[in-house]
Write a protein that holds these residues in place. Structure first.
Motif, PDB file in Angstrom:
ATOM      1  N   MET A   1      64.138  57.343  13.436  1.00  0.00           N
ATOM      2  CA  MET A   1      64.376  55.991  13.631  1.00  0.00           C
ATOM      3  C   MET A   1      63.005  55.200  14.157  1.00  0.00           C
ATOM      4  O   MET A   1      63.022  54.023  14.036  1.00  0.00           O
ATOM      5  CB  MET A   1      65.548  56.001  14.619  1.00  0.00           C
ATOM      6  CG  MET A   1      67.040  56.826  13.962  1.00  0.00           C
ATOM      7  SD  MET A   1      67.475  55.986  12.532  1.00  0.00           S
ATOM      8  CE  MET A   1      67.703  54.534  12.755  1.00  0.00           C
ATOM      9  N   LYS A   2      62.510  55.872  15.025  1.00  0.00           N
ATOM     10  CA  LYS A   2      61.206  55.006  15.521  1.00  0.00           C
ATOM     11  C   LYS A   2      60.211  54.796  14.541  1.00  0.00           C
ATOM     12  O   LYS A   2      59.544  53.588  14.277  1.00  0.00           O
ATOM     13  CB  LYS A   2      60.328  55.870  16.456  1.00  0.00           C
ATOM     14  CG  LYS A   2      61.268  56.079  18.015  1.00  0.00           C
ATOM     15  CD  LYS A   2      60.411  56.941  19.032  1.00  0.00           C
ATOM     16  CE  LYS A   2      61.286  57.135  20.002  1.00  0.00           C
ATOM     17  NZ  LYS A   2      60.921  56.202  21.232  1.00  0.00           N
ATOM     18  N   ILE A   3      59.992  55.628  13.542  1.00  0.00           N
ATOM     19  CA  ILE A   3      59.249  55.449  12.449  1.00  0.00           C
ATOM     20  C   ILE A   3      59.699  54.353  11.485  1.00  0.00           C
ATOM     21  O   ILE A   3      58.917  53.504  11.167  1.00  0.00           O
ATOM     22  CB  ILE A   3      59.018  56.589  11.314  1.00  0.00           C
ATOM     23  CG1 ILE A   3      58.080  57.644  12.271  1.00  0.00           C
ATOM     24  CG2 ILE A   3      58.297  56.390  10.322  1.00  0.00           C
ATOM     25  CD1 ILE A   3      58.078  59.244  11.575  1.00  0.00           C
ATOM     26  N   LEU A   4      61.285  54.356  10.930  1.00  0.00           N
ATOM     27  CA  LEU A   4      61.728  53.300  10.227  1.00  0.00           C
ATOM     28  C   LEU A   4      61.683  52.154  11.132  1.00  0.00           C
ATOM     29  O   LEU A   4      61.705  51.011  10.361  1.00  0.00           O
ATOM     30  CB  LEU A   4      63.317  53.832  10.068  1.00  0.00           C
ATOM     31  CG  LEU A   4      63.252  55.012   9.059  1.00  0.00           C
ATOM     32  CD1 LEU A   4      64.872  55.332   8.958  1.00  0.00           C
ATOM     33  CD2 LEU A   4      62.733  54.646   7.692  1.00  0.00           C
ATOM     34  N   LYS A   5      61.927  52.100  12.437  1.00  0.00           N
ATOM     35  CA  LYS A   5      61.884  50.514  13.144  1.00  0.00           C
ATOM     36  C   LYS A   5      60.335  50.218  13.037  1.00  0.00           C
ATOM     37  O   LYS A   5      60.249  49.094  12.905  1.00  0.00           O
ATOM     38  CB  LYS A   5      62.357  51.273  14.469  1.00  0.00           C
ATOM     39  CG  LYS A   5      62.660  49.698  15.201  1.00  0.00           C
ATOM     40  CD  LYS A   5      62.931  50.046  16.518  1.00  0.00           C
ATOM     41  CE  LYS A   5      63.493  48.910  17.536  1.00  0.00           C
ATOM     42  NZ  LYS A   5      63.886  49.288  18.622  1.00  0.00           N
ATOM     43  N   ALA A   6      59.458  51.004  12.975  1.00  0.00           N
ATOM     44  CA  ALA A   6      57.954  50.552  13.060  1.00  0.00           C
ATOM     45  C   ALA A   6      57.691  50.099  11.687  1.00  0.00           C
ATOM     46  O   ALA A   6      57.023  48.986  11.658  1.00  0.00           O
ATOM     47  CB  ALA A   6      56.807  51.542  13.359  1.00  0.00           C
TER      48      ALA A   6
ATOM     49  N   GLY B   1      60.093  48.686   9.585  1.00  0.00           N
ATOM     50  CA  GLY B   1      60.880  47.644   9.531  1.00  0.00           C
ATOM     51  C   GLY B   1      60.060  46.107  10.019  1.00  0.00           C
ATOM     52  O   GLY B   1      60.284  45.309   9.534  1.00  0.00           O
ATOM     53  N   ASN B   2      59.466  46.706  11.447  1.00  0.00           N
ATOM     54  CA  ASN B   2      58.953  45.518  12.065  1.00  0.00           C
ATOM     55  C   ASN B   2      57.814  44.888  11.392  1.00  0.00           C
ATOM     56  O   ASN B   2      57.373  43.820  11.583  1.00  0.00           O
ATOM     57  CB  ASN B   2      58.419  45.894  13.548  1.00  0.00           C
ATOM     58  CG  ASN B   2      59.846  46.204  14.260  1.00  0.00           C
ATOM     59  OD1 ASN B   2      60.929  45.410  13.946  1.00  0.00           O
ATOM     60  ND2 ASN B   2      59.689  46.890  15.270  1.00  0.00           N
ATOM     61  N   ASN B   3      57.074  45.773  10.766  1.00  0.00           N
ATOM     62  CA  ASN B   3      55.717  45.369   9.827  1.00  0.00           C
ATOM     63  C   ASN B   3      55.746  45.574   8.253  1.00  0.00           C
ATOM     64  O   ASN B   3      54.997  46.292   7.926  1.00  0.00           O
ATOM     65  CB  ASN B   3      54.641  46.158  10.749  1.00  0.00           C
ATOM     66  CG  ASN B   3      54.322  46.103  11.745  1.00  0.00           C
ATOM     67  OD1 ASN B   3      54.367  44.882  12.573  1.00  0.00           O
ATOM     68  ND2 ASN B   3      54.258  46.978  12.557  1.00  0.00           N
ATOM     69  N   ILE B   4      56.954  45.164   8.004  1.00  0.00           N
ATOM     70  CA  ILE B   4      57.438  45.447   6.502  1.00  0.00           C
ATOM     71  C   ILE B   4      56.098  44.673   5.534  1.00  0.00           C
ATOM     72  O   ILE B   4      55.738  45.286   4.681  1.00  0.00           O
ATOM     73  CB  ILE B   4      58.713  44.787   6.187  1.00  0.00           C
ATOM     74  CG1 ILE B   4      59.165  45.437   4.722  1.00  0.00           C
ATOM     75  CG2 ILE B   4      58.810  43.465   6.293  1.00  0.00           C
ATOM     76  CD1 ILE B   4      59.226  47.006   4.633  1.00  0.00           C
ATOM     77  N   ASN B   5      55.579  43.548   5.982  1.00  0.00           N
ATOM     78  CA  ASN B   5      54.852  43.011   5.028  1.00  0.00           C
ATOM     79  C   ASN B   5      53.509  43.662   5.146  1.00  0.00           C
ATOM     80  O   ASN B   5      52.741  43.864   3.892  1.00  0.00           O
ATOM     81  CB  ASN B   5      54.337  41.568   5.326  1.00  0.00           C
ATOM     82  CG  ASN B   5      55.673  40.535   5.582  1.00  0.00           C
ATOM     83  OD1 ASN B   5      56.420  40.791   4.604  1.00  0.00           O
ATOM     84  ND2 ASN B   5      55.784  39.599   6.282  1.00  0.00           N
ATOM     85  N   ASP B   6      52.905  44.237   6.125  1.00  0.00           N
ATOM     86  CA  ASP B   6      51.743  45.063   6.084  1.00  0.00           C
ATOM     87  C   ASP B   6      51.952  46.369   5.390  1.00  0.00           C
ATOM     88  O   ASP B   6      51.021  46.759   4.526  1.00  0.00           O
ATOM     89  CB  ASP B   6      51.324  45.521   7.563  1.00  0.00           C
ATOM     90  CG  ASP B   6      51.092  44.340   8.287  1.00  0.00           C
ATOM     91  OD1 ASP B   6      50.512  43.099   7.471  1.00  0.00           O
ATOM     92  OD2 ASP B   6      50.860  44.266   9.464  1.00  0.00           O
ATOM     93  N   PHE B   7      53.216  47.002   5.474  1.00  0.00           N
ATOM     94  CA  PHE B   7      53.441  48.254   4.632  1.00  0.00           C
ATOM     95  C   PHE B   7      53.620  48.047   3.273  1.00  0.00           C
ATOM     96  O   PHE B   7      53.048  48.822   2.451  1.00  0.00           O
ATOM     97  CB  PHE B   7      54.862  48.854   5.309  1.00  0.00           C
ATOM     98  CG  PHE B   7      55.186  50.015   4.587  1.00  0.00           C
ATOM     99  CD1 PHE B   7      54.638  51.372   5.088  1.00  0.00           C
ATOM    100  CD2 PHE B   7      56.386  50.081   3.629  1.00  0.00           C
ATOM    101  CE1 PHE B   7      55.105  52.460   4.475  1.00  0.00           C
ATOM    102  CE2 PHE B   7      56.509  51.352   3.115  1.00  0.00           C
ATOM    103  CZ  PHE B   7      55.938  52.627   3.638  1.00  0.00           C
ATOM    104  N   VAL B   8      54.257  46.997   2.856  1.00  0.00           N
ATOM    105  CA  VAL B   8      54.388  46.559   1.384  1.00  0.00           C
ATOM    106  C   VAL B   8      52.843  46.597   0.868  1.00  0.00           C
ATOM    107  O   VAL B   8      52.585  46.743  -0.342  1.00  0.00           O
ATOM    108  CB  VAL B   8      55.328  45.417   1.009  1.00  0.00           C
ATOM    109  CG1 VAL B   8      55.197  44.968  -0.211  1.00  0.00           C
ATOM    110  CG2 VAL B   8      56.626  45.820   1.656  1.00  0.00           C
TER     111      VAL B   8
END
Length: 115
Positions: free
Chosen positions: A95-100, A102-109
């Motif tokens: 959940m910590k990884i998914l939350k991180a 989700g918070n930085n979704i633009n950087d991840f994408v």
């Protein structure tokens, strides 16, 4: 959630897994990791705690073997991680990884987009 509830939950999981499932250690590891995640988080409502516990537990059971293999790969060859330990680590961190992410979704994408 109080400590009595957690003890009863762990005993129920132990009994059910001992008699019904062959992956007893994985379920216990996942429940331990999920309990750790719920208790270290700052969640207000009990329904949110229960929901996050269930999601974390399921993720721990599903990804136990992957996490154990990953931990074995990054440690010296004399150290072999059991799947129960992998379940505990993945349940506590999922959940910590998914939350991180989700918070930085633009950087991840943007990592996966072509320039």
């Amino acid at each position: 959630m109080n400590h009595t509830f957690i003890m009863i939950l762990n005993h129920m999981l132990s009994y059910l897994n001992l008699h019904l499932m062959s992956r007893f250690g994985v379920a216990m590891g996942a429940s331990t990791g999920a309990i750790y995640y719920v208790y270290t988080g700052k969640f207000q409502s009990k329904s949110r705690k229960i929901t996050l516990f269930i999601i974390s537990f399921m993720f721990g059971v599903i990804s136990a073997e992957f996490a154990a293999n990953f931990l074995s790969a990054i440690t010296p060859s004399s150290v072999v991680a059991e799947t129960s330990f992998g379940a505990m680590i993945s349940a506590a961190l999922c959940m910590k990884i998914l939350k991180a992410i989700g918070n930085n979704i633009n950087d991840f994408v943007s990592l996966f987009k072509k320039s």
